[in-house]
Design an enzyme around this catalytic site. Structure first.
Site, short mmCIF file in Angstrom:
data_model
loop_
_atom_site.label_atom_id
_atom_site.label_comp_id
_atom_site.label_asym_id
_atom_site.label_seq_id
_atom_site.Cartn_x
_atom_site.Cartn_y
_atom_site.Cartn_z
N THR A 59 0.86 -1.18 0.00
CA THR A 59 0.00 0.00 0.00
C THR A 59 0.89 1.23 0.00
OG1 THR A 59 -1.74 -1.17 1.21
CG2 THR A 59 -1.82 1.24 1.23
N LEU B 235 -8.95 1.97 -4.82
CA LEU B 235 -9.96 1.29 -4.01
C LEU B 235 -9.40 0.92 -2.64
CD1 LEU B 235 -12.77 0.15 -3.71
CD2 LEU B 235 -12.01 -1.95 -4.86
N LYS B 236 -8.10 0.59 -2.57
CA LYS B 236 -7.50 0.26 -1.28
C LYS B 236 -7.59 1.46 -0.32
CE LYS B 236 -5.30 -1.85 1.97
NZ LYS B 236 -3.88 -2.22 1.95
N LEU B 237 -7.38 2.67 -0.83
CA LEU B 237 -7.49 3.85 0.02
C LEU B 237 -8.93 4.05 0.50
CD1 LEU B 237 -5.17 6.37 -1.85
CD2 LEU B 237 -4.66 5.06 0.22
#
Length: 281
Positions: free
Chosen positions: A89, A163-165
């Site tokens: 990330t 999308l991870k954020l």
């Protein structure tokens, strides 16, 4: 298929082990070699990133942040045509920078951060957020299947990190809200357990609240995801939002996490932000 796996920390070690258990030939490297040594029974422990990447078909990076990933990639110097699965990330700016590095090196770049912490990683139950060239999917799938319960393909590289954020903003807010609710119950003279007992089984129930809340009430924080790294992720959320979205919740989480880190709890689980929410805890 040979996989070079760079970064064998809390998440990376079980991920690399599961890839090896799936039958792929795995070489692992970590800046602190002692963290890679326990994998020697299922993988080859390399002395350097370049030794791990030499002749490998796939390069996987699972490191703390963008600068660490960039440094490891440069040291690995993978051959042109190598498939690079970037699963750390690192945020939007660094994802773009890493993609540019890959293009310059002739490497195929797939942005694929994961959702989950230590236990899901150990159980190969992560959620992989894959984004990159469509033609890279067949080669990437055996690795993703080895570490995750499901892969969501999102299109061009960069969408996985986006999308991870979004997901991190929710997880961070949930952890902080659990801490504040437990702390408020205590301040109002209630047994904090009542909060978790009352939401259990109803429409407001969330399993994550029980996991993190249980740690907060016990005052024990074995690191599933360290507070220091959670603070890094909160900063990435705030930076990504810019002036377009008022992510006041993420900023509140960041303040609590930074206070916990400054107090010496950066290596404890992110639930340790409870120490900053409830004074003297």
């Amino acid at each position: 298929m040979t996989v070079a796996f760079l970064g064998t920390g809390i998440m990376g070690a079980p991920m690399a082990a599961n890839i090896a258990k799936a039958g792929l030939d795995v070489r692992v490297w970590n800046r602190t070699r002692e963290k890679a040594e326990p994998l020697s029974d299922v993988a080859t422990v390399a002395e350097s990133p370049s030794a791990a990447a030499d002749g490998a078909d796939i390069l996987v990076t699972m490191l703390a942040d963008g600068p660490a990933v960039a440094s490891a990639f440069e040291a690995a110097s993978p051959a042109s045509g190598t498939l690079w699965l970037q699963m750390s990330t690192v945020g939007l700016e660094w994802t773009d920078r890493l993609a540019a590095m890959a293009e310059k090196a002739g490497v195929v770049f797939v942005d694929a951060p994961v959702l989950g912490t230590r236990q899901p990683a150990e159980q190969a139950q992560l959620l992989v957020l894959g984004s990159g060239p469509e033609e890279s999917r067949p080669a990437a799938t055996p690795v993703f299947d080895a570490v995750g319960m499901r892969t969501v393909w999102l299109g061009p590289a960069g969408r996985g990190s986006r999308l991870k954020l979004v997901m991190n903003a929710w997880v961070l807010a949930l952890t902080n809200a659990t801490a504040e609710s437990l702390g408020l119950a205590r301040a109002l003279g209630l047994d904090p357990k009542l909060f978790l007992e009352t939401i259990e089984g109803g429409g407001l129930d969330v399993g994550y609240a029980h996991v993190k809340g249980g740690a907060m009430l016990a005052g024990e924080y074995p690191p599933a995801f360290p507070a220091g790294l959670a603070a890094k992720d909160a900063r990435l959320v705030v930076a990504a939002a810019g002036d377009d979205v008022d992510v006041a919740g993420a900023k509140a989480v960041l303040a609590h996490l930074e206070a916990a880190v400054e107090a010496g709890h950066g290596d404890e689980d992110m639930a340790a932000l409870y120490r900053a929410v409830v004074k003297g805890s």
